[in-house]
Write a protein that holds these residues in place. Structure first.
Motif, PDB file in Angstrom:
ATOM      1  N   HIS A 117      10.690 -55.170 -54.680  1.00 29.10           N
ATOM      2  CA  HIS A 117      10.980 -54.450 -55.925  1.00 29.10           C
ATOM      3  C   HIS A 117       9.851 -53.510 -56.329  1.00 29.10           C
ATOM      4  CE1 HIS A 117      12.499 -53.723 -59.987  1.00 29.10           C
ATOM      5  NE2 HIS A 117      11.291 -54.027 -60.445  1.00 29.10           N
ATOM      6  N   PHE A 118       8.618 -53.993 -56.335  1.00 29.10           N
ATOM      7  CA  PHE A 118       7.503 -53.191 -56.833  1.00 29.10           C
ATOM      8  C   PHE A 118       6.944 -52.238 -55.787  1.00 29.10           C
ATOM      9  CE2 PHE A 118       7.441 -56.789 -59.818  1.00 29.10           C
ATOM     10  CZ  PHE A 118       7.406 -56.096 -61.016  1.00 29.10           C
ATOM     11  N   GLY A 119       6.927 -52.671 -54.520  1.00 31.06           N
ATOM     12  CA  GLY A 119       6.422 -51.790 -53.471  1.00 31.06           C
ATOM     13  C   GLY A 119       4.945 -51.466 -53.651  1.00 31.06           C
ATOM     14  N   ARG A 120       4.486 -50.431 -52.954  1.00 29.95           N
ATOM     15  CA  ARG A 120       3.115 -49.912 -53.029  1.00 29.95           C
ATOM     16  C   ARG A 120       2.085 -51.029 -52.844  1.00 29.95           C
ATOM     17  NH1 ARG A 120       3.498 -45.279 -57.805  1.00 29.95           N
ATOM     18  NH2 ARG A 120       5.153 -44.044 -56.797  1.00 29.95           N
ATOM     19  N   TRP A 121       1.077 -51.082 -53.725  1.00 29.19           N
ATOM     20  CA  TRP A 121      -0.026 -52.006 -53.540  1.00 29.19           C
ATOM     21  C   TRP A 121       0.407 -53.455 -53.746  1.00 29.19           C
ATOM     22  CZ3 TRP A 121      -1.512 -55.130 -57.572  1.00 29.19           C
ATOM     23  CH2 TRP A 121      -1.081 -54.751 -58.852  1.00 29.19           C
ATOM     24  N   VAL A 122       1.405 -53.678 -54.608  1.00 31.57           N
ATOM     25  CA  VAL A 122       1.906 -55.052 -54.792  1.00 31.57           C
ATOM     26  C   VAL A 122       2.532 -55.558 -53.490  1.00 31.57           C
ATOM     27  CG1 VAL A 122       3.543 -56.503 -56.046  1.00 31.57           C
ATOM     28  CG2 VAL A 122       2.303 -54.694 -57.250  1.00 31.57           C
ATOM     29  N   SER A 123       3.349 -54.716 -52.879  1.00 30.68           N
ATOM     30  CA  SER A 123       3.973 -55.096 -51.611  1.00 30.68           C
ATOM     31  C   SER A 123       2.927 -55.293 -50.520  1.00 30.68           C
ATOM     32  CB  SER A 123       4.978 -54.020 -51.188  1.00 30.68           C
ATOM     33  OG  SER A 123       5.541 -54.325 -49.940  1.00 30.68           O
ATOM     34  N   ALA A 124       1.923 -54.423 -50.500  1.00 33.42           N
ATOM     35  CA  ALA A 124       0.885 -54.533 -49.473  1.00 33.42           C
ATOM     36  C   ALA A 124       0.137 -55.859 -49.581  1.00 33.42           C
ATOM     37  CB  ALA A 124      -0.085 -53.361 -49.596  1.00 33.42           C
ATOM     38  N   ILE A 125      -0.232 -56.236 -50.808  1.00 32.84           N
ATOM     39  CA  ILE A 125      -0.975 -57.493 -50.999  1.00 32.84           C
ATOM     40  C   ILE A 125      -0.108 -58.701 -50.633  1.00 32.84           C
ATOM     41  CG2 ILE A 125      -2.044 -58.997 -52.716  1.00 32.84           C
ATOM     42  CD1 ILE A 125      -2.983 -56.502 -54.181  1.00 32.84           C
ATOM     43  N   LEU A 126       1.119 -58.716 -51.151  1.00 35.17           N
ATOM     44  CA  LEU A 126       2.000 -59.863 -50.897  1.00 35.17           C
ATOM     45  C   LEU A 126       2.344 -59.995 -49.421  1.00 35.17           C
ATOM     46  CD1 LEU A 126       4.449 -59.653 -53.950  1.00 35.17           C
ATOM     47  CD2 LEU A 126       2.475 -61.151 -53.643  1.00 35.17           C
ATOM     48  N   MET A 127       2.549 -58.870 -48.751  1.00 32.84           N
ATOM     49  CA  MET A 127       2.881 -58.930 -47.326  1.00 32.84           C
ATOM     50  C   MET A 127       1.684 -59.334 -46.473  1.00 32.84           C
ATOM     51  SD  MET A 127       6.052 -58.544 -46.612  1.00 32.84           S
ATOM     52  CE  MET A 127       6.244 -59.694 -47.998  1.00 32.84           C
ATOM     53  N   ARG A 128       0.476 -58.973 -46.908  1.00 27.61           N
ATOM     54  CA  ARG A 128      -0.692 -59.426 -46.149  1.00 27.61           C
ATOM     55  C   ARG A 128      -0.861 -60.937 -46.292  1.00 27.61           C
ATOM     56  NH1 ARG A 128       0.207 -54.962 -45.345  1.00 27.61           N
ATOM     57  NH2 ARG A 128       1.558 -56.183 -43.967  1.00 27.61           N
ATOM     58  N   GLN A 175      16.310 -57.764 -47.783  1.00 25.91           N
ATOM     59  CA  GLN A 175      17.548 -57.732 -48.566  1.00 25.91           C
ATOM     60  C   GLN A 175      17.331 -57.047 -49.906  1.00 25.91           C
ATOM     61  OE1 GLN A 175      20.329 -58.506 -47.400  1.00 25.91           O
ATOM     62  NE2 GLN A 175      21.752 -58.942 -49.074  1.00 25.91           N
ATOM     63  N   THR A 176      16.178 -57.280 -50.529  1.00 28.12           N
ATOM     64  CA  THR A 176      15.873 -56.646 -51.819  1.00 28.12           C
ATOM     65  C   THR A 176      15.785 -55.130 -51.674  1.00 28.12           C
ATOM     66  OG1 THR A 176      14.658 -58.612 -52.544  1.00 28.12           O
ATOM     67  CG2 THR A 176      14.218 -56.558 -53.720  1.00 28.12           C
ATOM     68  N   LEU A 177      15.152 -54.647 -50.617  1.00 28.18           N
ATOM     69  CA  LEU A 177      15.062 -53.208 -50.381  1.00 28.18           C
ATOM     70  C   LEU A 177      16.451 -52.600 -50.200  1.00 28.18           C
ATOM     71  CD1 LEU A 177      11.996 -53.076 -47.941  1.00 28.18           C
ATOM     72  CD2 LEU A 177      12.061 -52.345 -50.333  1.00 28.18           C
ATOM     73  N   THR A 178      17.337 -53.303 -49.526  1.00 30.50           N
ATOM     74  CA  THR A 178      18.702 -52.812 -49.323  1.00 30.50           C
ATOM     75  C   THR A 178      19.459 -52.743 -50.642  1.00 30.50           C
ATOM     76  OG1 THR A 178      18.744 -53.770 -47.101  1.00 30.50           O
ATOM     77  CG2 THR A 178      20.865 -53.228 -48.100  1.00 30.50           C
ATOM     78  N   ILE A 179      19.306 -53.774 -51.458  1.00 35.95           N
ATOM     79  CA  ILE A 179      20.029 -53.824 -52.735  1.00 35.95           C
ATOM     80  C   ILE A 179      19.524 -52.754 -53.697  1.00 35.95           C
ATOM     81  CG2 ILE A 179      20.410 -55.256 -54.788  1.00 35.95           C
ATOM     82  CD1 ILE A 179      20.266 -57.679 -52.837  1.00 35.95           C
ATOM     83  N   GLU A 180      18.214 -52.563 -53.743  1.00 34.71           N
ATOM     84  CA  GLU A 180      17.660 -51.614 -54.706  1.00 34.71           C
ATOM     85  C   GLU A 180      17.926 -50.161 -54.310  1.00 34.71           C
ATOM     86  OE1 GLU A 180      14.054 -52.106 -56.549  1.00 34.71           O
ATOM     87  OE2 GLU A 180      14.358 -54.230 -56.992  1.00 34.71           O
ATOM     88  N   ALA A 181      18.431 -49.933 -53.123  1.00 31.53           N
ATOM     89  CA  ALA A 181      18.813 -48.571 -52.735  1.00 31.53           C
ATOM     90  C   ALA A 181      20.233 -48.231 -53.154  1.00 31.53           C
ATOM     91  CB  ALA A 181      18.674 -48.416 -51.215  1.00 31.53           C
TER      92      ALA A 181
END
Length: 296
Positions: A117-128, A175-181
């Motif tokens: 949902h948030f993407g950018r730096w939030v996504s980067a931190i959570l994915m790391r 799935q979230t990325l697909t839904i938010e598009a």
């Protein structure tokens, strides 16, 4: 009819359709029936298995007696009924498996939704963080946690739950990325819907089917992990479980004595429960995923 009533009617109709499609899956239905019988036996176990029958001190049977007579599956090294131990052990194994799977899927769902949902730096931190747990051997990390923390079912649930969520996080994020598009998410934002509204009202209901199917599959893996930890001596020795039964059978020489009746029941029980959860999970995946349904 109000908009809420229409939405509820549509959801009820969709649930009814999914239920009929799941019932049409023979393998899924067989797994569900098997699970129902196992859970029913586990819940009813205290009604006909008393604490004295599980006590090492008060056991009345012979040592490693073969099946027959009053002991349909024989006895263990302390003279206890293997049948009673197997049935009662289902309570701990199912409890730990379901609780650990819910914890694991819950953590993965939160990480995946926030990252997508948030993407950018939030996504980067959570994915790391997700990648860090993903590359670590889950069983080794669970063993380390079980060793450092106090013995008990809570420790086992925590150890399994916090080490097996990364795959769920990646699935939910995709799935979230697909839904938010989709257009209706853009309309919700244009009408003033904030992050909380979009996540709880739109994204979460859409990813719940995937989460449900993944939870069903995760229970089987959690039961295997619990049995492995108990077999390695990291479980709760005061609670009867299938993994503990296998460990005690190995430690007391049941293998060298040829006491197959002590080893086979807990092993078969683990296989049956894991297979039943897997059949249910695969059937849910086919029902909820149109692409899989088209291939089957």
């Amino acid at each position: 009819m109000t908009a809420g009533g229409i939405a509820w009617s549509r959801r009820r109709a969709a649930l009814g359709r999914l239920g009929r499609e799941f019932a049409a899956s023979r393998s899924g239905l067989a797994g569900l029936i098997a699970l129902g019988l196992i859970v029913l036996l586990a819940l009813a176990a205290p009604l006909w298995i008393h604490a004295d029958q599980l006590s090492v001190i008060k056991a009345t049977g012979g040592v490693l007696s073969p099946p027959g007579g009053d002991y349909w599956l024989g006895t263990d090294h302390a003279g206890r009924s293997v049948l009673d131990l197997t049935v009662y052990g289902a309570r701990v194994s199912l409890l730990v498996g379901i609780a650990a799977a819910v914890l694991s899927v819950g953590i993965g769902t939160v990480f995946g939704m926030l990252s997508g949902h948030f993407g950018r730096w939030v996504s980067a931190i959570l994915m790391r963080v997700t990648d860090f747990f993903l590359v670590l051997p889950a069983l080794v990390l669970a063993i380390a946690l079980s060793t450092m923390l106090a013995r008990g079912l809570g420790t086992i649930i925590l150890a399994i739950g916090v080490t097996s969520w990364p795959s769920t996080a990646r699935l939910v994020r995709a799935q979230t990325l697909t839904i938010e598009a989709r257009p209706y998410i853009e309309r919700a934002r244009a009408l003033g819907g904030g992050h909380r509204h979009v996540l709880l009202k739109h994204v979460l209901p859409a990813v719940l089917p995937l989460v449900l199917a993944n939870t069903t599959l995760a229970v089987g893996s959690a039961i295997i992990s619990e049995s492995t930890l108990a077999f390695l001596g990291l479980g709760d020795p005061s609670k009867v479980s299938w993994g503990l039964m296998l460990k005690q059978a190995l430690d007391t020489g049941a293998v060298t004595a040829g006491a197959w009746w002590y080893l086979l029941p807990p092993g078969v029980a683990i296989v049956l429960v894991v297979l039943s959860f897997t059949l249910c999970g695969r059937a849910l995946e086919v029902v909820l995923n149109p692409n899989l349904r088209a291939r089957s």
